[in-house]
Design an enzyme around this catalytic site. Sequence first.
Site, PDB file in Angstrom:
ATOM      1  CD  GLU A   1      -1.347  -2.324   2.108  1.00 24.08           C
ATOM      2  OE1 GLU A   1      -2.118  -2.922   2.865  1.00 24.08           O
ATOM      3  OE2 GLU A   1      -0.134  -2.623   1.992  1.00 24.08           O
TER       4      GLU A   1
ATOM      5  CB  ALA B   1      19.608 -43.079  -5.902  1.00 17.34           C
TER       6      ALA B   1
ATOM      7  CB  SER C   1      20.871 -39.799  -7.027  1.00 21.02           C
ATOM      8  OG  SER C   1      21.607 -38.814  -6.321  1.00 21.02           O
TER       9      SER C   1
ATOM     10  CG  ASP D   1      22.846 -36.842  -2.651  1.00 29.03           C
ATOM     11  OD1 ASP D   1      23.238 -37.982  -2.990  1.00 29.03           O
ATOM     12  OD2 ASP D   1      21.659 -36.544  -2.504  1.00 29.03           O
TER      13      ASP D   1
ATOM     14  CG  LEU E   1      20.991 -29.075   0.984  1.00 30.28           C
ATOM     15  CD1 LEU E   1      20.589 -29.523   2.368  1.00 30.28           C
ATOM     16  CD2 LEU E   1      20.004 -29.601  -0.049  1.00 30.28           C
TER      17      LEU E   1
ATOM     18  NE  ARG F   1      23.369 -25.305  -7.793  1.00 28.92           N
ATOM     19  CZ  ARG F   1      22.892 -26.291  -7.009  1.00 28.92           C
ATOM     20  NH1 ARG F   1      23.191 -26.310  -5.724  1.00 28.92           N
ATOM     21  NH2 ARG F   1      22.125 -27.243  -7.520  1.00 28.92           N
TER      22      ARG F   1
END
Length: 379
Positions: free
Chosen positions: A60, A170, A176, A208, A212, A215
């Site tokens: 607003e 996987a 994976s 992995d 996290l 990017r």
Amino acid sequence: MSLSSLLTSADYAFMAQALRLAELGLYTTMPNPRVGCVLVKDGKVIGEGWHIRAGEGHAEVNALSAAGEHAKGATAYVTLEPCNHTGKTGPCSHALVTAGIVRVVYGMEDPNPLVAGRGLDYLRDAGIQVSGPLLEDDARALNPGFIKRMERKLPLVRCKLGMSLDGRTAMSSGESQWVTGKKARADVQRLRARSCAIITGVDTVLLDNASLTVRVDELDLPNAQDAAVKQPLRVVLDSSLRLTRNTKILAQETAILLVHNGSIDNEDKLTGWPEYVELLALPANDGRINLPALLIELAKRQCNEVLVESGATLATSFLRRGLLDEVIIYMAPKLLGSNARPLFDLPLHTMSSALPLKIRDIRAVGTDWRITVTPDMEH
């Protein structure tokens, strides 16, 4: 006289425009709600604005600034009830009155107990005509996490999973990368960017070598730089603190919440972490982190939407406890075979024990399909 007869086709059109503006803050407003505002006078838009980020002008105020002195006598279309309390910025309801707005059309009432109708009451008491709610379902869809946190003191929880056509995530070795394609991975980056926190387990981090983070180069957004400014809190569930100090997730100096079960008796495991890593002890069940307690803690930290990115074990724990609001599955057109790892760790044996889900959306994302499902609470 019914509400529908008080509202015109122009009202619907201008509110739809305000909703589109609110969506521009999809990746930047948290922990605040996404809000848009359009000011109209004599059938013409004279100012518009949206809330960009916490601590800056609300929708607003931004719209009033754009309209300037022309705001007097105008109608304001705002997707969320104007606030009536002072936080990091002043109350928007007061700003609308001061500017000489004569009518306010709102999308939905604010679920925040600090507002909850008070903003609308203030406007009415000031002699402003108030109409709404209008396009309420669309307004609520913009802020599912904020609404849940205000109403239930819990964040909205999404779980993201990638799988092959035969439901595998996987190979048996854990390999994976990559089950899904580039477009699907960009879509996941956008899920991260709209989330206040990402929850994962230590096994996923170690297996992995995940960071996290959001990017910028993978977001595929026109405002990618802005969307990645505020990185989500990375929440790693690590009951016995097995995370090592040279793990990739520690390479980027954005906040990490390392959650353990409170029974760590090795002082070396509890000390010496980088300053951006916070250790949190939570109650445990059979050594495993208490997930409901974790979600309550994240809500207290003003997390609206959280994203679970994990392996089958943790994803299943959230699912079985009824803690998932939404599951987003990216299905790739490939077969990984019967020896590959399953989507969930669910050793079911009869049809009667199957867990029902509702499909809310299916769409193509590059060469893959994104399937959005919710738990079927009616069964």
